[in-house]
Every structure is written in C-alpha cells, then in structure tokens.
Motif scaffolding. Structure first.
Motif, PDB file in Angstrom:
ATOM      1  N   VAL A 175       7.103   3.076  -8.181  1.00 46.49           N
ATOM      2  CA  VAL A 175       7.240   1.618  -8.148  1.00 46.49           C
ATOM      3  C   VAL A 175       5.972   1.049  -8.765  1.00 46.49           C
ATOM      4  O   VAL A 175       4.869   1.366  -8.338  1.00 46.49           O
ATOM      5  N   THR A 176       6.125   0.213  -9.796  1.00 45.15           N
ATOM      6  CA  THR A 176       4.993  -0.389 -10.483  1.00 45.15           C
ATOM      7  C   THR A 176       4.910  -1.859 -10.125  1.00 45.15           C
ATOM      8  O   THR A 176       5.920  -2.554 -10.094  1.00 45.15           O
ATOM      9  N   ALA A 177       3.686  -2.311  -9.848  1.00 41.07           N
ATOM     10  CA  ALA A 177       3.466  -3.715  -9.483  1.00 41.07           C
ATOM     11  C   ALA A 177       2.203  -4.209 -10.155  1.00 41.07           C
ATOM     12  O   ALA A 177       1.314  -3.424 -10.479  1.00 41.07           O
ATOM     13  N   ARG A 178       2.138  -5.524 -10.348  1.00 44.59           N
ATOM     14  CA  ARG A 178       0.913  -6.114 -10.885  1.00 44.59           C
ATOM     15  C   ARG A 178       0.370  -7.121  -9.878  1.00 44.59           C
ATOM     16  O   ARG A 178       1.130  -7.785  -9.173  1.00 44.59           O
ATOM     17  N   VAL A 179      -0.948  -7.184  -9.812  1.00 46.52           N
ATOM     18  CA  VAL A 179      -1.608  -8.079  -8.860  1.00 46.52           C
ATOM     19  C   VAL A 179      -1.598  -9.481  -9.452  1.00 46.52           C
ATOM     20  O   VAL A 179      -2.106  -9.714 -10.547  1.00 46.52           O
ATOM     21  N   VAL A 180      -1.004 -10.421  -8.724  1.00 44.90           N
ATOM     22  CA  VAL A 180      -0.876 -11.798  -9.187  1.00 44.90           C
ATOM     23  C   VAL A 180      -2.031 -12.654  -8.680  1.00 44.90           C
ATOM     24  O   VAL A 180      -2.540 -13.508  -9.401  1.00 44.90           O
ATOM     25  N   GLY A 181      -2.463 -12.433  -7.447  1.00 48.13           N
ATOM     26  CA  GLY A 181      -3.545 -13.239  -6.891  1.00 48.13           C
ATOM     27  C   GLY A 181      -4.047 -12.650  -5.583  1.00 48.13           C
ATOM     28  O   GLY A 181      -3.602 -11.597  -5.142  1.00 48.13           O
ATOM     29  N   GLU A 182      -4.997 -13.367  -4.992  1.00 41.78           N
ATOM     30  CA  GLU A 182      -5.544 -12.961  -3.711  1.00 41.78           C
ATOM     31  C   GLU A 182      -5.529 -14.144  -2.767  1.00 41.78           C
ATOM     32  O   GLU A 182      -5.526 -15.296  -3.197  1.00 41.78           O
ATOM     33  N   GLY A 183      -5.504 -13.851  -1.483  1.00 44.52           N
ATOM     34  CA  GLY A 183      -5.498 -14.914  -0.489  1.00 44.52           C
ATOM     35  C   GLY A 183      -6.064 -14.423   0.825  1.00 44.52           C
ATOM     36  O   GLY A 183      -6.431 -13.258   0.963  1.00 44.52           O
TER      37      GLY A 183
ATOM     38  N   ALA B  19      -3.735  -9.290  -1.044  1.00 47.79           N
ATOM     39  CA  ALA B  19      -3.464  -9.328  -2.479  1.00 47.79           C
ATOM     40  C   ALA B  19      -1.979  -9.640  -2.643  1.00 47.79           C
ATOM     41  O   ALA B  19      -1.139  -9.033  -1.977  1.00 47.79           O
ATOM     42  N   THR B  20      -1.649 -10.584  -3.493  1.00 56.06           N
ATOM     43  CA  THR B  20      -0.268 -10.907  -3.794  1.00 56.06           C
ATOM     44  C   THR B  20       0.151 -10.075  -5.000  1.00 56.06           C
ATOM     45  O   THR B  20      -0.484 -10.153  -6.041  1.00 56.06           O
ATOM     46  N   ILE B  21       1.205  -9.268  -4.824  1.00 56.93           N
ATOM     47  CA  ILE B  21       1.668  -8.420  -5.908  1.00 56.93           C
ATOM     48  C   ILE B  21       3.095  -8.801  -6.275  1.00 56.93           C
ATOM     49  O   ILE B  21       3.845  -9.328  -5.454  1.00 56.93           O
TER      50      ILE B  21
END
Length: 101
Positions: free
Chosen positions: A56-64, A91-93
C-alpha cells in the motif's frame, strides 16, 4: 478493493484515495505500508505467504496535532504534586495505490 494496514501500533481499513491521520511518520514524503489483510471482491488475502508481494503506497499530505490532554497526580500528606500534559502529533496521509502483487 480495500486493505487493512498497520501503523503506529494501530490498524486502519483503507481504500484508494482515502485520507486519514496516523501517528507521525518522520520527514518522508511517500510511504510504503505493508497490509495485514487485502480484500478484492471475493478473494481475501490474509496469510504472510499471500501478502508477500502486496503493498500500500501513501503520500504525506500534512501534519497536525491532537487535543491537549492534561493530568494531575499527588500524594496525600507529603506535599508531592505533579502536573503533566500531552499533545499527540499526527501525519495526514492519502492512500495513492493498493497493489495485490
């Protein structure tokens, strides 16, 4: 098709294009996660031998940050007090791809 992934000691059910908050992953922009379970229609892949090529591949969109948690402990009659607080970083992925392998 959906998968169950493990990140930070927790398991999440994810589909392609979904966004979710996981515990902080560091400074990586793209993350590859190994699935615990993969479901594609009627076929279910669950054993380590079946999941050897799956990813499963994901990219990090932001942090909170999560909500602030405060606490207070004390011991009676000894004047021992301690105030503490914690705020979890997330981390929002976004799930970009689920490969069966």
């Amino acid at each position: 098709m959906y998968a169950v992934i493990q990140s930070g000691g927790k398991q999440y059910r994810v589909e392609q294009g979904q966004r979710l908050d996981v515990e902080r992953l560091g400074d990586a922009e793209e993350v590859s996660l190994t699935p615990v379970l993969l479901v594609d229609g009627d076929s279910v892949l669950a054993t380590p031998a079946q999941l050897s090529g799956a990813s499963v591949t994901a990219r990090v969109v932001g942090e909170g940050k999560g909500p602030k948690i405060t606490g207070f402990t004390y011991k009676n009659k000894s004047n021992q007090r301690r105030r503490w607080g914690h705020r979890q970083r997330y981390a929002t992925i976004e799930i970009t791809d689920i490969k069966k392998g």
